[in-house]
Design an enzyme around this catalytic site. Structure first.
Site, short mmCIF file in Angstrom:
data_model
loop_
_atom_site.label_atom_id
_atom_site.label_comp_id
_atom_site.label_asym_id
_atom_site.label_seq_id
_atom_site.Cartn_x
_atom_site.Cartn_y
_atom_site.Cartn_z
N ARG A 23 0.77 -1.54 -0.06
CA ARG A 23 0.07 -0.05 -0.01
C ARG A 23 0.84 1.26 -0.03
O ARG A 23 0.15 2.37 -0.34
CB ARG A 23 -0.92 0.01 1.14
CG ARG A 23 -1.79 -1.14 1.35
CD ARG A 23 -2.33 -1.35 2.77
NE ARG A 23 -1.38 -1.57 3.72
CZ ARG A 23 -1.78 -1.50 5.08
NH1 ARG A 23 -2.86 -1.13 5.50
NH2 ARG A 23 -0.71 -1.79 6.04
N GLN A 46 4.49 24.35 19.28
CA GLN A 46 4.20 24.78 18.07
C GLN A 46 4.86 23.92 17.06
O GLN A 46 6.03 23.71 16.97
CB GLN A 46 4.89 26.24 17.87
CG GLN A 46 4.16 27.11 16.58
CD GLN A 46 4.74 28.67 16.42
OE1 GLN A 46 4.73 29.12 17.53
NE2 GLN A 46 5.32 28.86 15.31
N ASN A 48 5.30 23.87 12.65
CA ASN A 48 5.30 24.65 11.84
C ASN A 48 5.69 23.87 10.15
O ASN A 48 5.96 22.58 10.02
CB ASN A 48 6.51 25.56 11.66
CG ASN A 48 6.62 26.57 12.82
OD1 ASN A 48 5.44 26.83 13.17
ND2 ASN A 48 7.90 27.14 13.18
N HIS A 61 18.39 30.85 11.25
CA HIS A 61 17.56 31.84 12.35
C HIS A 61 17.82 31.22 13.61
O HIS A 61 17.94 30.02 13.83
CB HIS A 61 16.05 31.76 11.78
CG HIS A 61 15.84 32.34 10.42
ND1 HIS A 61 14.92 31.88 9.73
CD2 HIS A 61 16.58 33.16 9.81
CE1 HIS A 61 14.98 32.53 8.66
NE2 HIS A 61 15.91 33.25 8.57
N LYS A 70 14.01 22.69 18.00
CA LYS A 70 13.28 22.36 16.96
C LYS A 70 13.62 20.79 16.49
O LYS A 70 14.83 20.52 16.28
CB LYS A 70 13.82 23.17 15.47
CG LYS A 70 13.46 24.70 15.92
CD LYS A 70 14.15 25.56 14.80
CE LYS A 70 13.74 27.13 15.42
NZ LYS A 70 14.66 27.83 14.34
N HIS A 117 19.35 27.76 12.95
CA HIS A 117 19.20 26.61 12.14
C HIS A 117 18.71 27.51 10.66
O HIS A 117 18.01 28.20 10.50
CB HIS A 117 17.92 25.92 12.65
CG HIS A 117 17.25 25.01 11.66
ND1 HIS A 117 16.05 25.44 11.08
CD2 HIS A 117 17.70 24.02 11.40
CE1 HIS A 117 15.76 24.08 10.46
NE2 HIS A 117 16.48 23.31 10.47
N TYR A 130 8.07 21.08 11.39
CA TYR A 130 9.11 20.77 12.29
C TYR A 130 8.09 21.18 13.57
O TYR A 130 7.06 22.06 13.47
CB TYR A 130 10.32 21.66 12.26
CG TYR A 130 10.09 23.02 12.02
CD1 TYR A 130 9.86 23.46 10.54
CD2 TYR A 130 10.34 24.11 12.69
CE1 TYR A 130 9.79 24.76 10.22
CE2 TYR A 130 10.42 25.48 12.32
CZ TYR A 130 10.16 25.87 11.09
OH TYR A 130 10.00 26.98 10.62
N GLU A 141 13.93 37.56 16.75
CA GLU A 141 14.38 36.67 15.61
C GLU A 141 15.93 37.42 15.12
O GLU A 141 15.73 38.62 14.81
CB GLU A 141 13.40 36.34 14.79
CG GLU A 141 14.09 35.46 13.72
CD GLU A 141 12.98 35.21 12.61
OE1 GLU A 141 12.59 35.86 11.72
OE2 GLU A 141 12.60 33.82 12.70
N LYS A 167 15.79 39.59 4.32
CA LYS A 167 16.29 39.48 5.74
C LYS A 167 17.51 38.50 5.85
O LYS A 167 18.45 38.82 6.44
CB LYS A 167 15.16 38.83 6.77
CG LYS A 167 15.30 38.53 8.05
CD LYS A 167 14.00 37.86 8.75
CE LYS A 167 13.81 36.56 8.34
NZ LYS A 167 12.68 35.84 8.90
N ASP A 168 17.32 37.42 5.16
CA ASP A 168 18.43 36.32 5.26
C ASP A 168 19.74 36.99 4.24
O ASP A 168 20.77 36.39 4.67
CB ASP A 168 17.97 35.04 4.98
CG ASP A 168 17.07 34.62 5.88
OD1 ASP A 168 16.22 33.52 5.51
OD2 ASP A 168 16.84 35.20 6.74
C1 LIG Z 1 8.83 31.36 11.51
C2 LIG Z 1 7.39 31.93 11.85
C3 LIG Z 1 7.16 32.79 10.63
N1 LIG Z 1 5.72 32.96 10.56
C4 LIG Z 1 5.41 34.20 9.56
C5 LIG Z 1 6.19 35.43 9.54
C6 LIG Z 1 6.21 35.89 7.92
O1 LIG Z 1 5.15 36.40 7.80
C7 LIG Z 1 6.16 34.17 7.42
C8 LIG Z 1 7.30 33.77 6.81
O2 LIG Z 1 8.31 33.74 7.92
P1 LIG Z 1 9.82 33.71 7.60
O3 LIG Z 1 10.31 34.45 6.34
O4 LIG Z 1 10.71 34.07 9.04
O5 LIG Z 1 10.13 31.96 7.45
P2 LIG Z 1 11.12 31.40 7.23
O6 LIG Z 1 12.15 31.75 6.65
O7 LIG Z 1 10.71 29.81 6.92
O8 LIG Z 1 11.60 31.12 8.92
C9 LIG Z 1 11.98 29.86 9.66
O9 LIG Z 1 13.38 29.36 8.88
C10 LIG Z 1 13.93 28.55 9.71
C11 LIG Z 1 14.16 27.29 8.81
C12 LIG Z 1 13.87 28.34 10.87
O10 LIG Z 1 14.42 27.63 11.71
C13 LIG Z 1 12.86 28.99 11.68
O11 LIG Z 1 11.98 28.03 12.17
C14 LIG Z 1 12.21 29.95 11.08
O12 LIG Z 1 12.94 31.36 11.27
O13 LIG Z 1 5.55 33.37 8.42
C15 LIG Z 1 4.95 32.89 11.61
O14 LIG Z 1 3.63 33.44 11.74
N2 LIG Z 1 5.24 32.05 12.71
C16 LIG Z 1 6.38 31.46 12.76
O15 LIG Z 1 6.75 30.60 13.48
#
Ligand SMILES: Cc1cn([C@H]2C[C@H](O)[C@@H](COP(=O)(O)OP(=O)(O)O[C@H]3O[C@H](C)C(=O)[C@H](O)[C@H]3O)O2)c(=O)[nH]c1=O
Length: 181
Positions: A23, A46, A48, A61, A70, A117, A130, A141, A167-168
């Site tokens: 299956r 939480q 994600n 981050h 995480k 991470h 995660y 952050e 940002k990154d």
């Molecule tokens: C992380 C996060 C983001 N958001 C919202 C904020 C922004 O409007 C949107 C995208 O956020 P961001 O660009 O920070 O998402 P990632 O770049 O995937 O961030 C993650 O990237 C690396 C891999 C990590 O380890 C962290 O878990 C986390 O920072 O989701 C939320 O509402 N809740 C959350 O917990």
């Protein structure tokens, strides 16, 4: 489930047992009792889920407040996942560990609080799910530069520059980044 050590003492690879049959497959992806015994005595609050195209790099981050441990895995595609020790009292401060996580290998990575991470998408696209030990705290952050010359992370870019958020693209150099005790 099997736990595999990494060169950084507190970072663990987890290999679930996958039961395949005609299956498809079944696996237990998380058990509180097993995780507390073999990885860390923490609670997750939480979950994600993100989806990214090939060449996307998310991270590196960490949150200075409500620091998050995480437990990460890939449900579709493949990524190169990286953790960086940001705990200045740690003997592995400023060192990184990377591993390929994929739907195919079903591997997970436990990244404790105190680590930066991030991941780079190797496949055409990847879905990344995660569990976090604390809630999102955007005010504290921090982005650490994925290409910091001191870290020298061996990303599998294969010559193409990664695609990152603005940002990154402006992450801290390790020498200037806020750290944990
Ligand atoms: C992380 C996060 C983001 N958001 C919202 C904020 C922004 O409007 C949107 C995208 O956020 P961001 O660009 O920070 O998402 P990632 O770049 O995937 O961030 C993650 O990237 C690396 C891999 C990590 O380890 C962290 O878990 C986390 O920072 O989701 C939320 O509402 N809740 C959350 O917990």
């Amino acid at each position: 489930m099997e736990v595999i050590s990494s060169p950084i003492a507190d970072v663990k690879i987890i290999q679930p047992k996958v039961f395949g049959d005609e299956r498809g497959f079944f696996m237990e992806t998380f058990r509180v009792d097993w995780f507390k015994e073999h990885c860390a005595d923490v609670e997750f609050v939480q979950d994600n889920h993100s989806k990214s195209a090939h060449g996307i790099l998310r991270g590196l981050h960490y949150q200075l407040e409500q620091t998050q441990g995480k437990l990460v895995r890939v449900t579709s595609g493949a990524v190169y996942d990286v953790a960086v020790d940001m705990r200045k009292s740690s003997k592995t401060f400023g060192t990184w560990f990377g591993v390929e996580l994929s739907a195919q290998n079903a591997r997970q990575l436990w990244v404790p609080a105190g680590f930066a991470h991030g991941f780079y998408v190797i496949s055409d696209s990847a879905e990344f799910v995660y569990k976090c030990t604390d809630y999102y705290h955007p005010a504290s952050e921090v982005s650490l530069a994925f290409d910091d010359p001191t870290l020298k992370i061996d990303w599998p870019f294969a010559g193409e520059a990664p695609i990152t958020s603005s940002k990154d693209a402006q992450g801290y150099a390790l020498a200037d980044a806020p750290v944990f005790d």
